[in-house]
Design a protein around this motif. Structure first.
Motif, short mmCIF file in Angstrom:
data_model
loop_
_atom_site.label_atom_id
_atom_site.label_comp_id
_atom_site.label_asym_id
_atom_site.label_seq_id
_atom_site.Cartn_x
_atom_site.Cartn_y
_atom_site.Cartn_z
N TYR A 32 0.80 -1.22 0.00
CA TYR A 32 0.00 0.00 0.00
C TYR A 32 0.84 1.28 0.00
O TYR A 32 0.54 2.21 -0.76
N PRO A 33 1.88 1.39 0.84
CA PRO A 33 2.70 2.62 0.78
C PRO A 33 3.36 2.82 -0.58
O PRO A 33 3.51 3.97 -1.03
N LEU A 34 3.73 1.73 -1.25
CA LEU A 34 4.31 1.85 -2.59
C LEU A 34 3.26 2.38 -3.57
O LEU A 34 3.57 3.22 -4.43
N VAL A 35 2.03 1.92 -3.43
CA VAL A 35 0.95 2.45 -4.26
C VAL A 35 0.77 3.94 -3.98
O VAL A 35 0.55 4.74 -4.90
N GLY A 36 0.86 4.33 -2.71
CA GLY A 36 0.79 5.74 -2.37
C GLY A 36 1.89 6.55 -3.02
O GLY A 36 1.66 7.68 -3.48
N LEU A 37 3.08 5.98 -3.10
CA LEU A 37 4.20 6.64 -3.76
C LEU A 37 3.93 6.80 -5.26
O LEU A 37 4.26 7.84 -5.85
N ILE A 38 3.33 5.80 -5.87
CA ILE A 38 2.99 5.88 -7.29
C ILE A 38 1.93 6.96 -7.52
O ILE A 38 2.01 7.75 -8.47
N LEU A 39 0.93 7.00 -6.64
CA LEU A 39 -0.08 8.06 -6.73
C LEU A 39 0.56 9.44 -6.61
O LEU A 39 0.27 10.35 -7.38
N GLY A 40 1.45 9.57 -5.64
CA GLY A 40 2.13 10.84 -5.46
C GLY A 40 2.92 11.25 -6.69
O GLY A 40 2.91 12.42 -7.09
N GLY A 41 3.60 10.29 -7.30
CA GLY A 41 4.35 10.58 -8.52
C GLY A 41 3.43 11.03 -9.65
O GLY A 41 3.76 11.95 -10.40
N ALA A 42 2.25 10.41 -9.74
CA ALA A 42 1.28 10.81 -10.78
C ALA A 42 0.79 12.23 -10.53
O ALA A 42 0.64 13.03 -11.47
N PHE A 43 0.54 12.58 -9.26
CA PHE A 43 0.09 13.94 -8.94
C PHE A 43 1.16 14.97 -9.29
O PHE A 43 0.86 16.04 -9.83
N VAL A 44 2.41 14.64 -8.96
CA VAL A 44 3.51 15.57 -9.25
C VAL A 44 3.67 15.77 -10.75
O VAL A 44 3.82 16.89 -11.24
N LEU A 45 3.63 14.68 -11.51
CA LEU A 45 3.77 14.78 -12.96
C LEU A 45 2.64 15.62 -13.57
O LEU A 45 2.86 16.45 -14.46
N PHE A 46 1.43 15.38 -13.09
CA PHE A 46 0.29 16.17 -13.58
C PHE A 46 0.47 17.64 -13.25
O PHE A 46 0.24 18.51 -14.11
N ASP A 47 0.89 17.94 -12.03
CA ASP A 47 1.07 19.32 -11.62
C ASP A 47 2.17 20.00 -12.42
O ASP A 47 2.05 21.17 -12.80
N GLN A 48 3.24 19.27 -12.69
CA GLN A 48 4.33 19.82 -13.49
C GLN A 48 3.88 20.10 -14.92
O GLN A 48 4.34 21.05 -15.56
N ALA A 49 2.99 19.26 -15.42
CA ALA A 49 2.56 19.38 -16.81
C ALA A 49 1.58 20.53 -17.03
O ALA A 49 1.64 21.24 -18.03
N VAL A 50 0.67 20.71 -16.07
CA VAL A 50 -0.40 21.70 -16.30
C VAL A 50 -0.46 22.80 -15.25
O VAL A 50 -1.19 23.78 -15.43
N GLY A 51 0.27 22.64 -14.15
CA GLY A 51 0.15 23.60 -13.05
C GLY A 51 0.45 25.03 -13.43
O GLY A 51 -0.22 25.96 -12.98
N SER A 52 1.46 25.22 -14.27
CA SER A 52 1.87 26.58 -14.64
C SER A 52 0.91 27.22 -15.65
O SER A 52 1.02 28.42 -15.94
N LEU A 53 -0.02 26.44 -16.19
CA LEU A 53 -0.93 26.96 -17.22
C LEU A 53 -2.19 27.58 -16.64
O LEU A 53 -2.95 28.22 -17.36
N PHE A 54 -2.43 27.38 -15.33
CA PHE A 54 -3.68 27.82 -14.73
C PHE A 54 -3.42 28.60 -13.44
O PHE A 54 -2.38 28.42 -12.80
N PRO A 55 -4.36 29.44 -13.04
CA PRO A 55 -4.26 30.14 -11.75
C PRO A 55 -4.25 29.13 -10.60
O PRO A 55 -4.68 27.97 -10.77
N SER A 56 -3.80 29.56 -9.44
CA SER A 56 -3.64 28.64 -8.30
C SER A 56 -4.95 27.99 -7.88
O SER A 56 -4.98 26.81 -7.50
N LEU A 57 -6.07 28.72 -7.98
CA LEU A 57 -7.36 28.14 -7.59
C LEU A 57 -7.75 26.99 -8.52
O LEU A 57 -8.21 25.93 -8.07
#
Length: 245
Positions: A32-57
């Motif tokens: 389970y913690p490894l799955v959590g790490l994979i989820l975290g990696g997916a969130f980071v990748l998504f944020d890196q890909a689109v985070g700068s394109l939108f306002p913080s909200l």
């Protein structure tokens, strides 16, 4: 690998082959913690890909929606059922009946809304340098909380998702799960990882003791509630760790 894929398929919407062997299911919590790490990696990748394109909200809202989507709302459902059951202030048997009911009551809706609002507000407020830390640490902490809950407290039902998991969480599997969870904390935050680990243990202990006192044990719904609340607590601590934007 069958055990790992079973954990991944159960806790996420990420496509993975699922074993039909019940033993693989019972042994899966160690991953389970490894799955959590994979989820975290997916969130980071998504944020890196689109985070700068939108306002913080908008960025925070998109991350919150992705969080719910990738986890399938599994733990959120458990949180709502637990809130309905415990909020009714009834005896053990009636509490379990309410938690088993597929309908969601007002207490469940309010609790889910509160948790999602807290997650969203933290993701909106986090400084950019701390965002990736929170996106990794919180899902790992939530899944580590599942492992600790399974290991430390009895499972109250004679059937259900937790049946057999406690017996199959051997010392070596527990060490493996703890190693991934604690390692992720310290690699992302350094000494602050001690605080994240302590907070995770406290949430597990408080919820576990409350459930054992009231129901004589935990259920799958309470596991889910523990994961959600742990994620919120760790996100709030990451806000202290990294500061606000």
């Amino acid at each position: 690998m069958n055990v790992f894929f079973t954990a991944l398929a159960f806790l996420t919407r990420i496509p993975a082959p699922v074993s039909s062997d019940r033993d693989d299911w019972a042994k899966s919590p160690c991953h389970y913690p490894l799955v959590g790490l994979i989820l975290g990696g997916a969130f980071v990748l998504f944020d890196q890909a689109v985070g700068s394109l939108f306002p913080s909200l908008v960025r925070g809202a998109m991350l919150t929606v992705l969080w719910v989507y990738l986890t399938g709302g599994l733990h959120l459902d458990g949180l709502m059922d637990t809130a309905d059951g415990f909020g009714a202030n009834r005896g053990p048997e009636r509490t379990l009946e309410i938690m088993k009911d597929s309908r969601v009551g007002a207490m469940g809706v309010l609790t889910a809304f509160s948790v999602l609002l807290l997650k969203f507000s933290v993701l909106v407020s986090l400084a950019d340098d701390a965002m990736w830390v929170a996106l990794v640490a919180a899902p790992v902490a939530g899944r580590l909380a599942l492992v600790l809950s399974i290991r430390l407290f009895p499972y109250v039902k004679k059937d259900g998702i937790g049946l057999g998991m406690k017996e199959n969480l051997t010392p070596w599997r527990l060490v493996y799960a703890l190693g991934i969870g604690i390692g992720a904390f310290f690699l992302t935050t350094g000494w602050w990882g001690t605080i994240l680990l302590t907070a995770t243990l406290l949430v597990v202990w408080i919820i576990g003791q409350s459930a054992r006192s009231r129901l004589r044990g935990l259920t799958g719904d309470i596991y889910g509630a523990t994961a959600e609340i742990t994620e919120v607590v760790v996100l709030l601590l990451c806000l202290w760790y990294g500061g606000v934007r």
